[in-house]
Design a protein around this motif. Structure first.
Motif, PDB file in Angstrom:
ATOM      1  N   ILE A 283       0.886  -1.249  -0.019  1.00 57.71           N
ATOM      2  CA  ILE A 283       0.085  -0.115   0.147  1.00 57.71           C
ATOM      3  C   ILE A 283       0.951   1.387  -0.047  1.00 57.71           C
ATOM      4  O   ILE A 283       0.463   2.023  -0.715  1.00 57.71           O
ATOM      5  CB  ILE A 283      -0.970  -0.003   1.235  1.00 57.71           C
ATOM      6  N   GLY A 284       1.876   1.249   0.666  1.00 56.71           N
ATOM      7  CA  GLY A 284       2.889   2.268   0.912  1.00 56.71           C
ATOM      8  C   GLY A 284       3.457   2.530  -0.318  1.00 56.71           C
ATOM      9  O   GLY A 284       3.479   3.996  -1.159  1.00 56.71           O
ATOM     10  N   VAL A 285       3.994   1.616  -1.008  1.00 54.51           N
ATOM     11  CA  VAL A 285       4.655   1.643  -2.529  1.00 54.51           C
ATOM     12  C   VAL A 285       3.655   2.150  -3.627  1.00 54.51           C
ATOM     13  O   VAL A 285       3.900   2.940  -4.318  1.00 54.51           O
ATOM     14  CB  VAL A 285       5.209   0.426  -2.955  1.00 54.51           C
ATOM     15  N   VAL A 286       2.180   1.568  -3.462  1.00 51.58           N
ATOM     16  CA  VAL A 286       1.262   2.065  -4.563  1.00 51.58           C
ATOM     17  C   VAL A 286       0.819   3.609  -4.306  1.00 51.58           C
ATOM     18  O   VAL A 286       0.667   4.367  -4.959  1.00 51.58           O
ATOM     19  CB  VAL A 286      -0.060   1.356  -4.336  1.00 51.58           C
ATOM     20  N   LEU A 287       0.955   4.161  -3.104  1.00 49.82           N
ATOM     21  CA  LEU A 287       0.667   5.475  -2.578  1.00 49.82           C
ATOM     22  C   LEU A 287       1.798   6.529  -3.068  1.00 49.82           C
ATOM     23  O   LEU A 287       1.593   7.709  -3.103  1.00 49.82           O
ATOM     24  CB  LEU A 287       0.347   5.747  -1.242  1.00 49.82           C
ATOM     25  N   LEU A 288       3.221   5.877  -3.185  1.00 49.69           N
ATOM     26  CA  LEU A 288       4.105   6.591  -3.506  1.00 49.69           C
ATOM     27  C   LEU A 288       4.194   6.807  -5.068  1.00 49.69           C
ATOM     28  O   LEU A 288       4.855   7.961  -5.233  1.00 49.69           O
ATOM     29  CB  LEU A 288       5.708   6.029  -3.127  1.00 49.69           C
TER      30      LEU A 288
END
Length: 139
Positions: free
Chosen positions: A90-95
């Motif tokens: 989720i963190g990578v997708v939001l980056l």
């Protein structure tokens, strides 16, 4: 009505307001050093201060959305209940949108320093809003 100790969120700097004031002062020093180092002919002080203010306001608004709306609380709960691997995804997708925004701003001619200042301002605004909300519940 008193708040139980286990309901109070734990912060990296502890629950003392003095540590959070120290954090804000440290952030102010960082901003002053950044403005001294990078603000020159490329962009002026008003653009720097506007990026700083917009970042903080975005962080406060994000906290307000996550804490006060039904969808925000649900999104925060889903993220908190997810396993670590899923949280990283989720963190990578939001980056990705953040990196796309920074790339788009750099192609238009906006300095990456302004984006960095706005991002750090958003983190500070979110963190301080979260602490102020938790501290108000302690009183």
């Amino acid at each position: 009505m008193a708040t139980r100790i286990d309901e109070v969120p734990k912060f990296p700097l502890g629950n003392s307001p003095l540590w959070h004031v120290f954090f804000v002062v440290l952030w102010g020093i960082w901003a002053a050093l950044t403005v001294n180092e990078y603000v020159g002919d490329a962009f002026g002080l008003p653009a720097f201060l506007l990026a700083l203010l917009c970042g903080v306001l975005f962080g406060v608004a994000l906290f307000g959305w996550l804490a006060r709306t039904k969808r925000g609380r649900k999104a925060r709960q889903l993220y908190a209940d997810a396993p670590l691997g899923q949280q990283l995804v989720i963190g990578v997708v939001l980056l990705v949108p953040l990196l796309a925004l920074m790339y788009g701003l750099s192609t238009v001619g906006v300095s990456a320093v302004l984006a960095q200042v706005a991002l750090v301002g958003a983190i500070v605004g979110y963190h301080q809003s979260k602490f102020a909300s938790a501290y108000a519940r302690l009183q």
